[in-house]
Every structure is written in structure tokens, then in C-alpha cells.
Design a protein around this motif. Structure first.
Motif, PDB file in Angstrom:
ATOM      1  N   GLU A   1      52.564  43.419 -47.244  1.00  0.00           N
ATOM      2  CA  GLU A   1      52.036  44.362 -46.261  1.00  0.00           C
ATOM      3  C   GLU A   1      52.318  45.812 -46.672  1.00  0.00           C
ATOM      4  N   GLN A   2      53.512  46.066 -47.172  1.00  0.00           N
ATOM      5  CA  GLN A   2      53.853  47.433 -47.578  1.00  0.00           C
ATOM      6  C   GLN A   2      52.981  47.908 -48.740  1.00  0.00           C
ATOM      7  N   LEU A   3      52.792  47.053 -49.735  1.00  0.00           N
ATOM      8  CA  LEU A   3      51.925  47.434 -50.853  1.00  0.00           C
ATOM      9  C   LEU A   3      50.484  47.567 -50.376  1.00  0.00           C
ATOM     10  N   GLY A   4      50.083  46.667 -49.493  1.00  0.00           N
ATOM     11  CA  GLY A   4      48.735  46.757 -48.928  1.00  0.00           C
ATOM     12  C   GLY A   4      48.503  48.076 -48.216  1.00  0.00           C
ATOM     13  N   ASN A   5      49.485  48.530 -47.450  1.00  0.00           N
ATOM     14  CA  ASN A   5      49.369  49.824 -46.753  1.00  0.00           C
ATOM     15  C   ASN A   5      49.189  50.963 -47.751  1.00  0.00           C
ATOM     16  N   LYS A   6      49.918  50.930 -48.832  1.00  0.00           N
ATOM     17  CA  LYS A   6      49.797  51.974 -49.855  1.00  0.00           C
ATOM     18  C   LYS A   6      48.404  51.958 -50.492  1.00  0.00           C
ATOM     19  N   LEU A   7      47.859  50.747 -50.665  1.00  0.00           N
ATOM     20  CA  LEU A   7      46.538  50.600 -51.291  1.00  0.00           C
ATOM     21  C   LEU A   7      45.387  50.727 -50.289  1.00  0.00           C
ATOM     22  N   GLY A   8      45.719  50.684 -49.001  1.00  0.00           N
ATOM     23  CA  GLY A   8      44.682  50.726 -47.974  1.00  0.00           C
ATOM     24  C   GLY A   8      43.943  49.409 -47.838  1.00  0.00           C
ATOM     25  N   ILE A   9      44.662  48.306 -48.113  1.00  0.00           N
ATOM     26  CA  ILE A   9      44.064  46.973 -47.994  1.00  0.00           C
ATOM     27  C   ILE A   9      45.029  46.066 -47.236  1.00  0.00           C
ATOM     28  N   SER A  10      44.558  44.868 -46.902  1.00  0.00           N
ATOM     29  CA  SER A  10      45.401  43.903 -46.183  1.00  0.00           C
ATOM     30  C   SER A  10      46.384  43.229 -47.141  1.00  0.00           C
ATOM     31  N   LYS A  11      47.353  42.524 -46.554  1.00  0.00           N
ATOM     32  CA  LYS A  11      48.294  41.793 -47.407  1.00  0.00           C
ATOM     33  C   LYS A  11      47.575  40.664 -48.150  1.00  0.00           C
ATOM     34  N   GLN A  12      46.505  40.137 -47.534  1.00  0.00           N
ATOM     35  CA  GLN A  12      45.708  39.121 -48.234  1.00  0.00           C
ATOM     36  C   GLN A  12      45.014  39.752 -49.453  1.00  0.00           C
ATOM     37  N   GLY A  13      44.633  41.021 -49.319  1.00  0.00           N
ATOM     38  CA  GLY A  13      44.024  41.744 -50.439  1.00  0.00           C
ATOM     39  C   GLY A  13      45.010  41.920 -51.588  1.00  0.00           C
ATOM     40  N   VAL A  14      46.275  42.183 -51.244  1.00  0.00           N
ATOM     41  CA  VAL A  14      47.310  42.315 -52.276  1.00  0.00           C
ATOM     42  C   VAL A  14      47.529  40.960 -52.946  1.00  0.00           C
ATOM     43  N   ARG A  15      47.588  39.910 -52.137  1.00  0.00           N
ATOM     44  CA  ARG A  15      47.752  38.563 -52.699  1.00  0.00           C
ATOM     45  C   ARG A  15      46.597  38.256 -53.651  1.00  0.00           C
ATOM     46  N   SER A  16      45.396  38.676 -53.277  1.00  0.00           N
ATOM     47  CA  SER A  16      44.226  38.467 -54.128  1.00  0.00           C
ATOM     48  C   SER A  16      44.371  39.230 -55.454  1.00  0.00           C
ATOM     49  N   ILE A  17      44.892  40.452 -55.400  1.00  0.00           N
ATOM     50  CA  ILE A  17      45.140  41.240 -56.614  1.00  0.00           C
ATOM     51  C   ILE A  17      46.138  40.512 -57.505  1.00  0.00           C
ATOM     52  N   GLU A  18      47.223  40.031 -56.903  1.00  0.00           N
ATOM     53  CA  GLU A  18      48.243  39.327 -57.682  1.00  0.00           C
ATOM     54  C   GLU A  18      47.674  38.061 -58.322  1.00  0.00           C
ATOM     55  N   GLU A  19      46.865  37.340 -57.575  1.00  0.00           N
ATOM     56  CA  GLU A  19      46.261  36.114 -58.109  1.00  0.00           C
ATOM     57  C   GLU A  19      45.267  36.421 -59.219  1.00  0.00           C
ATOM     58  N   SER A  20      44.468  37.469 -59.028  1.00  0.00           N
ATOM     59  CA  SER A  20      43.490  37.806 -60.064  1.00  0.00           C
ATOM     60  C   SER A  20      44.179  38.296 -61.335  1.00  0.00           C
TER      61      SER A  20
END
Length: 153
Positions: free
Chosen positions: A45-64
Motif C-alpha cells: 500500500e505504501q509503495l502504491g501510494n507513492k506510485l499513485g496505484i493500488s496495492k494490487q497494482g504494485v503486486r502486478s508490477i512485482e509479478e511482471s
């Protein structure tokens, strides 16, 4: 006297030598984004806030990243919000760009000299092995010095 092409090749070798060291300690199988986030004790969630995306979006970045489908642009965005720099490059499997070009030069020289040698043999004018090897070495040196584009055909 060194040519511009040789100087550029030396510079590539110098730059890639730093990456060779980095390759000795690869990041975990979970990728850089995950490893850095965990190492900094940052939540999705914290990284998502910095990126302006959801925590699911961050998880998607990590997976990709772990499956190799992430874009350089995405990695640069993550680096930027973390106040970091993305560094990437290429390292020849042969150890250096110079070795890579030298090997390719030898391969091309051998093909050229052996083609000529076979033609001469058909005309009963074949050369001794020592002469063939010297011709290959000389031509390989010339090809490497000129950095012929035919190296990559």
C-alpha cells in the motif's frame, strides 16, 4: 594508433566490467522491486501510494518483474518514487566486448580463408596448414581492426 571503433569497444568493456561484478550477486528470484520494498520494510500500500496505484497494482508490477514482462519504463517509475536510479546494461557471455568481436572476427576470417582454400584445392593449388592458419590470423586481425559490418551477417 587506435581507431574510434576500438576506443568505443574499450569503453564498452570498461562499463560492462562493473556489471559483471553485479552479476555475481544477482537479486532474489522475487525481483528488485519486491526485494527493495521488503528491505525498506515498505508495504504494498505504501509503495502504491507513492506510485499513485493500488496495492494490487504494485503486486502486478512485482509479478511482471519476476516473469520478465515488466517494461523499463515501469522500473524507472518505481526507482524514481523511491529516489533511486535504474541501472541496466548488457554483458557479453564471452566476458568482454573485445573478446566477443575477436571471436567473431576469427570465425569470419576462417570462413573466408577456407572458402578460398577449397577453391584453390580444386585447382590443385592448395596451401599448407601453417599458411592457412597464418592467413586466418592476419585476416581476423584486419577484420577486428576495421570492425567490419560483415561480422554480424
Amino acid at each position: 594508433m587506435r581507431t574510434n571503433k576500438q576506443i568505443i569497444l574499450e569503453q564498452l568493456d570498461q562499463k560492462s566490467s562493473l556489471l559483471v561484478e553485479a552479476m555475481k550477486n544477482p537479486v532474489s528470484e522475487n525481483g528488485w522491486v519486491f526485494s527493495i520494498r521488503k528491505g525498506l520494510n515498505m508495504t504494498l500500500e505504501q509503495l502504491g501510494n507513492k506510485l499513485g496505484i493500488s496495492k494490487q497494482g504494485v503486486r502486478s508490477i512485482e509479478e511482471s518483474e519476476t516473469n520478465g514482462s515488466i517494461s523499463i519504463k515501469s522500473l524507472k517509475e518505481v526507482a524514481k518514487v523511491l529516489d533511486m536510479q535504474l541501472v541496466y546494461g548488457f554483458v557479453p557471455n564471452k566476458g568482454s566486448f573485445s573478446s566477443y568481436v575477436e571471436d567473431k572476427s576469427k570465425e569470419l576470417a576462417k570462413r573466408i580463408v577456407m572458402r578460398t582454400h577449397q577453391t584453390m584445392q580444386l585447382e590443385n593449388q592448395g596451401n599448407r596448414e601453417i599458411i592457412i592458419q597464418k592467413a586466418i590470423e592476419d585476416l581476423a586481425f584486419e577484420i577486428k581492426q576495421e570492425m567490419r559490418r560483415s561480422l554480424w551477417d
